[in-house]
Design a protein around this motif. Structure first.
Motif, PDB file in Angstrom:
ATOM      1  N   MET A  86       0.832  -1.197   0.000  1.00 35.80           N
ATOM      2  CA  MET A  86       0.000   0.000   0.000  1.00 35.80           C
ATOM      3  C   MET A  86       0.873   1.255   0.000  1.00 35.80           C
ATOM      4  N   LYS A  87       0.264   2.399  -0.372  1.00 33.80           N
ATOM      5  CA  LYS A  87       1.036   3.646  -0.416  1.00 33.80           C
ATOM      6  C   LYS A  87       1.666   3.967   0.938  1.00 33.80           C
ATOM      7  N   ALA A  88       0.982   3.587   2.007  1.00 35.55           N
ATOM      8  CA  ALA A  88       1.516   3.868   3.345  1.00 35.55           C
ATOM      9  C   ALA A  88       2.822   3.142   3.619  1.00 35.55           C
ATOM     10  N   ASP A  89       3.153   2.139   2.813  1.00 32.77           N
ATOM     11  CA  ASP A  89       4.384   1.370   3.008  1.00 32.77           C
ATOM     12  C   ASP A  89       5.575   1.944   2.254  1.00 32.77           C
ATOM     13  N   ILE A  90       5.344   2.919   1.376  1.00 30.57           N
ATOM     14  CA  ILE A  90       6.403   3.353   0.474  1.00 30.57           C
ATOM     15  C   ILE A  90       7.604   3.925   1.231  1.00 30.57           C
ATOM     16  N   ASP A  91       7.370   4.811   2.179  1.00 27.92           N
ATOM     17  CA  ASP A  91       8.507   5.410   2.898  1.00 27.92           C
ATOM     18  C   ASP A  91       9.294   4.353   3.659  1.00 27.92           C
ATOM     19  N   ARG A  92       8.597   3.409   4.270  1.00 23.96           N
ATOM     20  CA  ARG A  92       9.294   2.328   4.989  1.00 23.96           C
ATOM     21  C   ARG A  92      10.159   1.516   4.023  1.00 23.96           C
ATOM     22  N   LEU A  93       9.588   1.172   2.868  1.00 28.57           N
ATOM     23  CA  LEU A  93      10.336   0.383   1.892  1.00 28.57           C
ATOM     24  C   LEU A  93      11.523   1.174   1.341  1.00 28.57           C
ATOM     25  N   MET A  94      11.340   2.464   1.113  1.00 27.23           N
ATOM     26  CA  MET A  94      12.455   3.299   0.649  1.00 27.23           C
ATOM     27  C   MET A  94      13.575   3.314   1.681  1.00 27.23           C
ATOM     28  N   THR A 154       0.037  -4.998  -2.193  1.00 21.68           N
ATOM     29  CA  THR A 154      -1.104  -5.042  -1.283  1.00 21.68           C
ATOM     30  C   THR A 154      -2.013  -3.854  -1.581  1.00 21.68           C
ATOM     31  N   LYS A 155      -3.299  -4.140  -1.677  1.00 17.21           N
ATOM     32  CA  LYS A 155      -4.258  -3.158  -2.164  1.00 17.21           C
ATOM     33  C   LYS A 155      -5.108  -2.561  -1.044  1.00 17.21           C
ATOM     34  N   GLU A 156      -5.463  -1.294  -1.223  1.00 14.65           N
ATOM     35  CA  GLU A 156      -6.482  -0.661  -0.396  1.00 14.65           C
ATOM     36  C   GLU A 156      -7.849  -1.242  -0.774  1.00 14.65           C
ATOM     37  N   PRO A 157      -8.828  -1.178   0.141  1.00 18.42           N
ATOM     38  CA  PRO A 157     -10.168  -1.685  -0.198  1.00 18.42           C
ATOM     39  C   PRO A 157     -10.728  -1.087  -1.486  1.00 18.42           C
ATOM     40  N   ILE A 194      12.008 -19.531 -10.113  1.00 18.40           N
ATOM     41  CA  ILE A 194      13.284 -19.040 -10.623  1.00 18.40           C
ATOM     42  C   ILE A 194      13.642 -17.754  -9.895  1.00 18.40           C
ATOM     43  N   ASN A 195      14.735 -17.755  -9.166  1.00 18.95           N
ATOM     44  CA  ASN A 195      15.211 -16.585  -8.428  1.00 18.95           C
ATOM     45  C   ASN A 195      14.085 -15.949  -7.622  1.00 18.95           C
ATOM     46  N   PRO A 196      13.457 -16.705  -6.739  1.00 20.37           N
ATOM     47  CA  PRO A 196      12.304 -16.175  -5.998  1.00 20.37           C
ATOM     48  C   PRO A 196      12.714 -15.110  -4.989  1.00 20.37           C
ATOM     49  N   SER A 197      11.768 -14.245  -4.675  1.00 23.80           N
ATOM     50  CA  SER A 197      11.976 -13.211  -3.663  1.00 23.80           C
ATOM     51  C   SER A 197      11.195 -13.582  -2.408  1.00 23.80           C
ATOM     52  N   PRO A 198      11.743 -13.319  -1.231  1.00 27.37           N
ATOM     53  CA  PRO A 198      11.000 -13.608   0.004  1.00 27.37           C
ATOM     54  C   PRO A 198       9.748 -12.754   0.156  1.00 27.37           C
ATOM     55  N   THR A 199       9.635 -11.693  -0.648  1.00 22.12           N
ATOM     56  CA  THR A 199       8.441 -10.847  -0.563  1.00 22.12           C
ATOM     57  C   THR A 199       7.318 -11.311  -1.482  1.00 22.12           C
ATOM     58  N   ASP A 200       7.569 -12.349  -2.279  1.00 15.60           N
ATOM     59  CA  ASP A 200       6.521 -12.876  -3.162  1.00 15.60           C
ATOM     60  C   ASP A 200       5.651 -13.852  -2.381  1.00 15.60           C
ATOM     61  N   ILE A 201       4.825 -13.277  -1.518  1.00 17.82           N
ATOM     62  CA  ILE A 201       3.956 -14.065  -0.657  1.00 17.82           C
ATOM     63  C   ILE A 201       2.502 -13.680  -0.918  1.00 17.82           C
ATOM     64  N   LEU A 202       1.597 -14.543  -0.484  1.00 20.01           N
ATOM     65  CA  LEU A 202       0.164 -14.248  -0.602  1.00 20.01           C
ATOM     66  C   LEU A 202      -0.240 -13.396   0.594  1.00 20.01           C
ATOM     67  N   ALA A 203       0.214 -12.158   0.575  1.00 19.28           N
ATOM     68  CA  ALA A 203       0.010 -11.243   1.694  1.00 19.28           C
ATOM     69  C   ALA A 203      -1.449 -10.829   1.783  1.00 19.28           C
ATOM     70  N   PRO A 204      -1.919 -10.497   2.983  1.00 16.68           N
ATOM     71  CA  PRO A 204      -3.279  -9.975   3.095  1.00 16.68           C
ATOM     72  C   PRO A 204      -3.475  -8.770   2.176  1.00 16.68           C
ATOM     73  N   ASN A 205      -4.597  -8.758   1.471  1.00 15.70           N
ATOM     74  CA  ASN A 205      -4.972  -7.696   0.528  1.00 15.70           C
ATOM     75  C   ASN A 205      -4.181  -7.740  -0.776  1.00 15.70           C
ATOM     76  N   SER A 206      -3.449  -8.829  -1.023  1.00 16.07           N
ATOM     77  CA  SER A 206      -2.860  -9.010  -2.352  1.00 16.07           C
ATOM     78  C   SER A 206      -3.903  -9.623  -3.277  1.00 16.07           C
ATOM     79  N   VAL A 207      -3.803  -9.269  -4.548  1.00 17.43           N
ATOM     80  CA  VAL A 207      -4.692  -9.816  -5.580  1.00 17.43           C
ATOM     81  C   VAL A 207      -3.816 -10.552  -6.573  1.00 17.43           C
ATOM     82  N   ASN A 249      -7.834 -12.294   1.729  1.00 12.34           N
ATOM     83  CA  ASN A 249      -8.480 -11.464   2.748  1.00 12.34           C
ATOM     84  C   ASN A 249      -7.682 -11.479   4.049  1.00 12.34           C
ATOM     85  N   PRO A 250      -7.735 -10.381   4.813  1.00 14.41           N
ATOM     86  CA  PRO A 250      -6.996 -10.329   6.084  1.00 14.41           C
ATOM     87  C   PRO A 250      -7.416 -11.407   7.079  1.00 14.41           C
ATOM     88  N   ASP A 251      -8.647 -11.945   6.947  1.00 14.77           N
ATOM     89  CA  ASP A 251      -9.100 -12.987   7.885  1.00 14.77           C
ATOM     90  C   ASP A 251      -8.587 -14.366   7.510  1.00 14.77           C
TER      91      ASP A 251
END
Length: 411
Positions: free
Chosen positions: A1-9, A153-156, A353-366, A391-393
């Motif tokens: 989500m956009k709220a994660d951008i600064d943390r990821l940067m 990860t998507k906003e509603p 092939i060369n997987p990333s640890p961030t390629d997960i089925l995270a809550p709110n991923s489509v 879904n987060p649940d």
């Protein structure tokens, strides 16, 4: 989500993002601006600060609708830099960008480059800018773990827009089925009243018309392939091919909102009238794998685990897969799925092939779930695909369900 951008940067030691290009059909720019008729824009996002959008005056109202801080290019006219550039327009463009960055206090650090522009001219621009601003380091990404991770990860509201695209998509698929099943047949083919064959190209033109009537776009085209072409995963189909009874049709449709917004991705495999026994067997195998993997999905699991599971299931049924034969072109020869959003293919990836640890089925991923089997030498291919949200649940939901029947009975 956009709220994660600064943390990821911060995690990736990135000081700023520079996004270039139009605000349509340009995922990174659309993500920040929301889209609109804004041409050849520049967006600067410094870590810990709100983005700044530079725009041309003719598009000032479109720029204002983004809700971002905006600065008109009229404050940075090329003519103001031409004397220093010795009359060289390309140099003036570089000097203008240098002035824009300097005015924003960006004279050193790491800058990630995003967006879409003609590669040659932009390469020249950044190369020269690097010479003039040696304390800045410009970086592009083969595997983007910053912006694409935020977009994963998507906003509603984003999920709802993808859901609405799913409704449009399945409506058009329903219209396609209605058209096909309402036709006459002659010598094992669908035909017009005058007896001439109905072709793949004709059906694809109707698909584009139905999508346009919904006000959406189809920039990546549509896969509507029959027989041998259906056995080649990304064959879009041969326009002149007639629609024959009993042959597999792979129908993969992935339209997006007007202006290059959110995509949907969906596939069904059909046989008109009847399905021969070998086709039925392959279809049942694909459907069983789809159902099994879907039932085993868990939130926050690495997506590649389900790719491996899919390979193991197919191999247990006697089909070759890329798990043990990475270069095969028959059997199961592609990835189980991918994320979907402002790009039809984005994080998370299911590839091993060369997987990333961030390629997960995270809550709110489509993401898509799309097992398939392909045997072009036998004139058949089968794929079933839906777009799902985690879904987060902990549950998973198909955003636009549609029957998975193989045979379309003719009326």
């Amino acid at each position: 989500m956009k709220a994660d951008i600064d943390r990821l940067m911060k995690e990736h030691k990135l000081d700023a993002m520079l996004v270039v290009g139009n605000a349509q059909h340009n995922p990174a720019m659309v993500y920040f601006t929301g889209g609109g008729h804004i041409n050849d824009a520049i967006l600067l996002k410094k870590r810990g600060q709100e983005p700044v959008l530079y725009f041309y005056p003719m598009e000032r109202e479109e720029a204002a609708r983004t809700g971002l801080k905006t600065i008109s290019f009229s404050k940075y006219l090329y003519t103001d830099f031409m004397k220093e550039a010795g009359g060289n327009l390309a140099e003036a463009m570089v000097l203008r960008l240098k002035k824009m960055l300097t005015d924003q206090g960006l004279t050193s650090g790491r800058v990630g480059i995003y967006g879409e522009r003609e590669v040659g001219s932009f390469y020249s621009l950044i190369s020269r800018l690097q010479q003039l601003m040696p304390k800045l380091f410009f970086e592009g990404y083969i595997k983007d773990e910053i912006l694409l991770s935020a977009m994963m990860t998507k906003e509603p509201a984003e999920i709802e827009r993808i859901r609405q695209m799913g409704k449009v998509t399945t409506d058009v698929v329903g219209k396609t089925a209605e058209f096909l099943t309402s036709q006459k047949t002659k010598k094992g083919m669908l035909v017009h009243k005058d007896g001439t064959p109905i072709t793949i190209g004709e059906v694809k033109r109707k698909i584009n018309l139905w999508l346009a009537e919904h006000g959406v776009e189809n920039p990546e085209g549509t896969i509507f392939a029959i027989g041998r072409d259906a056995g080649i995963p990304h064959s879009t189909g041969t326009a002149s091919d007639p629609l024959r009874l009993g042959q597999t049709i792979v129908y993969d449709i992935f339209p997006c909102e007007s202006g290059g917004g959110y995509f949907y991705d969906f596939t069904r495999t059909w046989c008109l009238g009847y399905a021969p026994e070998p086709v039925l067997k392959v279809y049942e195998d694909v459907k069983k794998v789809y159902d099994t993997v879907y039932a085993e999905l868990k939130v926050n699991e690495p997506f590649m685990n389900y790719q491996k599971r899919t390979c193991e299931l197919f191999e247990g049924m006697g089909h070759p897969t890329i798990l043990n034969s990475p270069t095969i072109e028959n059997g199961y020869c592609h990835s189980l799925g991918h994320g979907i959003g402002l790009q039809v293919h984005e994080k998370p990836w299911a590839s091993m092939i060369n997987p990333s640890p961030t390629d997960i089925l995270a809550p709110n991923s489509v993401f898509t779930l799309e097992p398939g089997l392909y045997y072009p030498e036998d004139g058949l291919g089968v794929r079933i695909e839906d777009s799902l949200v985690a879904n987060p649940d902990g549950t998973f939901e198909i955003l636009a369900d549609y029957p998975k029947d193989l045979v379309l009975p003719l009326k």
